[in-house]
Design a protein around this motif. Structure first.
Motif, PDB file in Angstrom:
ATOM      1  N   GLU A 190      10.191 -11.424 -11.096  1.00 46.07           N
ATOM      2  CA  GLU A 190      10.792 -11.821  -9.741  1.00 46.07           C
ATOM      3  C   GLU A 190      10.760 -10.691  -8.861  1.00 46.07           C
ATOM      4  OE1 GLU A 190      12.037 -12.674 -12.716  1.00 46.07           O
ATOM      5  OE2 GLU A 190      11.427 -14.689 -12.788  1.00 46.07           O
ATOM      6  N   ASP A 191      11.044  -9.694  -9.219  1.00 45.08           N
ATOM      7  CA  ASP A 191      11.176  -8.582  -8.354  1.00 45.08           C
ATOM      8  C   ASP A 191       9.605  -8.064  -7.735  1.00 45.08           C
ATOM      9  OD1 ASP A 191      14.024  -8.220  -8.512  1.00 45.08           O
ATOM     10  OD2 ASP A 191      13.748  -6.707 -10.015  1.00 45.08           O
ATOM     11  N   ARG A 192       8.853  -8.138  -8.955  1.00 48.60           N
ATOM     12  CA  ARG A 192       7.412  -7.532  -8.587  1.00 48.60           C
ATOM     13  C   ARG A 192       6.603  -8.675  -7.813  1.00 48.60           C
ATOM     14  NH1 ARG A 192       7.516  -7.057 -13.999  1.00 48.60           N
ATOM     15  NH2 ARG A 192       5.904  -8.717 -14.518  1.00 48.60           N
ATOM     16  N   PHE A 193       6.942  -9.837  -7.821  1.00 53.26           N
ATOM     17  CA  PHE A 193       6.063 -10.808  -6.981  1.00 53.26           C
ATOM     18  C   PHE A 193       6.819 -11.502  -6.012  1.00 53.26           C
ATOM     19  CE2 PHE A 193       4.077 -10.437 -11.003  1.00 53.26           C
ATOM     20  CZ  PHE A 193       3.006 -10.243 -10.859  1.00 53.26           C
ATOM     21  N   ARG A 194       8.124 -11.166  -5.460  1.00 47.17           N
ATOM     22  CA  ARG A 194       9.075 -11.905  -4.648  1.00 47.17           C
ATOM     23  C   ARG A 194       8.423 -11.350  -3.190  1.00 47.17           C
ATOM     24  NH1 ARG A 194      13.770 -10.385  -6.167  1.00 47.17           N
ATOM     25  NH2 ARG A 194      13.962 -12.486  -7.292  1.00 47.17           N
ATOM     26  N   HIS A 195       7.758 -12.291  -2.732  1.00 48.31           N
ATOM     27  CA  HIS A 195       7.234 -11.981  -1.240  1.00 48.31           C
ATOM     28  C   HIS A 195       6.707 -13.228  -0.662  1.00 48.31           C
ATOM     29  CE1 HIS A 195       5.548  -9.672   2.122  1.00 48.31           C
ATOM     30  NE2 HIS A 195       4.539 -10.461   2.006  1.00 48.31           N
ATOM     31  N   GLY A 196       7.360 -13.489   0.418  1.00 50.49           N
ATOM     32  CA  GLY A 196       6.715 -14.748   1.161  1.00 50.49           C
ATOM     33  C   GLY A 196       5.849 -14.188   2.483  1.00 50.49           C
ATOM     34  N   ARG A 226       3.770  -8.243  -1.207  1.00 48.20           N
ATOM     35  CA  ARG A 226       3.928  -6.934  -0.998  1.00 48.20           C
ATOM     36  C   ARG A 226       5.127  -6.234  -1.162  1.00 48.20           C
ATOM     37  NH1 ARG A 226       0.603  -7.167   4.967  1.00 48.20           N
ATOM     38  NH2 ARG A 226      -1.145  -8.254   4.158  1.00 48.20           N
ATOM     39  N   SER A 227       5.720  -6.406  -2.492  1.00 46.24           N
ATOM     40  CA  SER A 227       7.031  -6.064  -2.817  1.00 46.24           C
ATOM     41  C   SER A 227       6.608  -4.675  -3.463  1.00 46.24           C
ATOM     42  CB  SER A 227       7.467  -6.901  -4.306  1.00 46.24           C
ATOM     43  OG  SER A 227       8.638  -6.213  -4.885  1.00 46.24           O
ATOM     44  N   ALA A 228       7.538  -3.882  -2.957  1.00 47.00           N
ATOM     45  CA  ALA A 228       7.740  -2.288  -3.368  1.00 47.00           C
ATOM     46  C   ALA A 228       8.101  -2.090  -4.644  1.00 47.00           C
ATOM     47  CB  ALA A 228       8.549  -1.699  -2.407  1.00 47.00           C
ATOM     48  N   ALA A 229       8.406  -3.095  -5.321  1.00 45.12           N
ATOM     49  CA  ALA A 229       8.983  -3.335  -6.751  1.00 45.12           C
ATOM     50  C   ALA A 229       7.798  -3.363  -7.629  1.00 45.12           C
ATOM     51  CB  ALA A 229       9.935  -4.155  -6.977  1.00 45.12           C
ATOM     52  N   TRP A 230       6.536  -3.297  -7.202  1.00 43.75           N
ATOM     53  CA  TRP A 230       5.171  -3.591  -8.225  1.00 43.75           C
ATOM     54  C   TRP A 230       5.144  -2.686  -9.155  1.00 43.75           C
ATOM     55  CZ3 TRP A 230       1.683  -7.089  -8.541  1.00 43.75           C
ATOM     56  CH2 TRP A 230       0.405  -6.755  -9.373  1.00 43.75           C
ATOM     57  N   GLY A 231       5.279  -2.849 -10.433  1.00 44.85           N
ATOM     58  CA  GLY A 231       4.984  -2.214 -11.581  1.00 44.85           C
ATOM     59  C   GLY A 231       6.397  -1.758 -11.992  1.00 44.85           C
ATOM     60  N   THR A 232       7.370  -2.206 -11.593  1.00 38.59           N
ATOM     61  CA  THR A 232       8.757  -2.061 -11.989  1.00 38.59           C
ATOM     62  C   THR A 232       9.558  -3.251 -12.090  1.00 38.59           C
ATOM     63  OG1 THR A 232       9.612  -1.352  -9.977  1.00 38.59           O
ATOM     64  CG2 THR A 232       8.910   0.331 -11.426  1.00 38.59           C
ATOM     65  N   GLY A 233      10.687  -3.451 -12.570  1.00 41.59           N
ATOM     66  CA  GLY A 233      11.746  -4.701 -12.319  1.00 41.59           C
ATOM     67  C   GLY A 233      11.088  -5.682 -13.154  1.00 41.59           C
ATOM     68  N   GLN A 244       0.712  -1.177   0.047  1.00 38.07           N
ATOM     69  CA  GLN A 244       0.079  -0.037  -0.064  1.00 38.07           C
ATOM     70  C   GLN A 244       0.846   1.263   0.047  1.00 38.07           C
ATOM     71  OE1 GLN A 244      -3.436   0.168  -0.224  1.00 38.07           O
ATOM     72  NE2 GLN A 244      -3.088  -1.933  -1.176  1.00 38.07           N
ATOM     73  N   GLU A 245       2.024   1.068  -0.408  1.00 38.12           N
ATOM     74  CA  GLU A 245       3.112   2.246  -0.365  1.00 38.12           C
ATOM     75  C   GLU A 245       3.190   3.148  -1.628  1.00 38.12           C
ATOM     76  OE1 GLU A 245       6.453   0.493   1.396  1.00 38.12           O
ATOM     77  OE2 GLU A 245       5.570   0.126   3.282  1.00 38.12           O
ATOM     78  N   LEU A 246       2.668   2.704  -2.704  1.00 37.29           N
ATOM     79  CA  LEU A 246       2.828   3.288  -3.932  1.00 37.29           C
ATOM     80  C   LEU A 246       1.601   3.899  -4.401  1.00 37.29           C
ATOM     81  CD1 LEU A 246       4.299   0.022  -5.826  1.00 37.29           C
ATOM     82  CD2 LEU A 246       5.646   2.065  -4.817  1.00 37.29           C
ATOM     83  N   PRO A 247       1.715   4.932  -5.416  1.00 37.91           N
ATOM     84  CA  PRO A 247       0.715   5.783  -5.834  1.00 37.91           C
ATOM     85  C   PRO A 247      -0.591   4.752  -6.623  1.00 37.91           C
ATOM     86  CG  PRO A 247       2.429   6.853  -6.281  1.00 37.91           C
ATOM     87  CD  PRO A 247       3.140   5.432  -5.795  1.00 37.91           C
ATOM     88  N   SER A 248       0.027   3.761  -7.122  1.00 36.20           N
ATOM     89  CA  SER A 248      -0.601   2.648  -8.149  1.00 36.20           C
ATOM     90  C   SER A 248      -1.401   1.747  -7.014  1.00 36.20           C
ATOM     91  CB  SER A 248       0.165   2.170  -9.140  1.00 36.20           C
ATOM     92  OG  SER A 248       1.264   1.419  -8.604  1.00 36.20           O
ATOM     93  N   SER A 249      -1.118   1.737  -5.757  1.00 33.72           N
ATOM     94  CA  SER A 249      -1.602   0.615  -5.059  1.00 33.72           C
ATOM     95  C   SER A 249      -3.188   0.715  -4.912  1.00 33.72           C
ATOM     96  CB  SER A 249      -1.138   0.858  -3.564  1.00 33.72           C
ATOM     97  OG  SER A 249       0.117   0.643  -3.528  1.00 33.72           O
TER      98      SER A 249
END
Length: 297
Positions: A227-233, A217-224, A192-197
């Motif tokens: 694996e960066d966008r969806f890397r969250h356990g 809950r990756s902060a790389a959502w929409g970028t990278g 919930q930390e991004l303008p696009s959230s």
């Protein structure tokens, strides 16, 4: 009280296959699906977003899964306004959703492709995941109306990627719009930390179905990278926080589909296993069917 079905957004993801979750001897196409379906009662087909689904595959999926197992099929990219590669378009058609003839033919092929799942009672829903530029307005509403007309009688779910749809001042109008067409609103869990959230709201817009997709809950959502966008356990506390909302949804709809999209290694299946355990598994096979039931059931 409705059923809560827990699963993941893919069973063929390369990272999952390479993680070792599938045992030796169960790693071919048939073995993977049968193994998955022994553990979960629902899965999302994401390959249908990248290429139109085929009748043969749909028929095999139905044959290889037990009674009660369902597939949520993601709509082909062209049908949700996403860019579509010319290489995946059938019969040499242009990737132009503005051409009515093209759209009619693609819709016809998509309908044929999912027909075996519908006929076998295995179509849990068709997911319309709209792009971030799909904003509220007259054009978007006309698009939704056309999609509803073409899929009358199907179980449908809609995920908006533009946050304006579910902001406080717009949320009730969005809820009413989806309810008009019987489309289930997709709730999402994401950072919930991004303008696009997208806010984690859980509106009910169909008596048949509600869908919650856990993107991580990756902060790389929409970028990278993917694996960066969806890397969250998901930790247990994060999952426990959703239990009251999932049970509240099950009080109001026939089925709730809980799908984990943090497809990085085996993170999604592990989260789905944990969520199933937390909800409590009751009822008949598949064993991962989490039924929330009234006392005495």
């Amino acid at each position: 009280m409705g059923d809560i079905l827990v699963g993941t957004c893919s069973w063929t993801d390369k990272a999952l296959v390479g993680s070792g979750w599938y045992p030796v001897g169960r790693r071919d196409a048939e073995g993977r699906l049968r193994y998955y379906a022994e553990r979960f009662p629902v899965v999302e087909v994401d390959s249908s977003y990248y290429a139109l689904p085929g009748e043969r595959n749909s028929r095999l999926w139905a044959e290889r899964t037990p009674d009660g197992f369902v597939f949520d099929v993601k709509a082909f990219s062209l049908l949700t306004g996403h860019p579509t590669r010319a290489a995946v378009m059938p019969h040499g058609l242009p990737a132009d959703a503005r051409d009515p003839g093209v759209l009619d033919e693609v819709w016809a092929l998509f309908t044929q492709g999912v027909a075996p799942l519908r006929q076998a009672g295995r179509l849990g829903g068709v997911l319309f995941q709209f792009p971030p530029w799909f904003r509220p307005g007259a054009r978007a509403e006309a698009f939704l109306e056309d999609s509803a007309r073409r899929t009358e009688g199907w179980p449908l779910a809609v995920e908006f990627r533009h946050p304006a749809w579910w902001r406080e001042e717009r949320a009730e109008a969005t809820r009413a719009l989806l309810a008009r067409y019987g489309m289930a609103a997709v709730a999402v869990d994401m950072t919930q930390e991004l303008p696009s959230s997208i806010p984690p709201v859980t509106p009910v817009t169909s008596p048949r179905l509600a869908v919650v997709r856990f993107h991580g809950r990756s902060a790389a959502w929409g970028t990278g990278s993917k694996e960066d966008r969806f890397r969250h356990g998901y930790g247990e506390a994060e999952l426990v926080g959703w239990l009251p909302r999932l049970r509240a949804l099950a009080e109001r709809v026939e089925r709730v589909h809980v799908l984990f999209n943090n497809c990085c290694g085996d993170a999604a299946v592990r989260a789905a296993e944990s969520m199933t355990r937390l909800l409590g598994s009751r009822g008949s096979a598949p064993p991962a069917r989490a039924r929330t039931a009234s006392s005495g059931a």
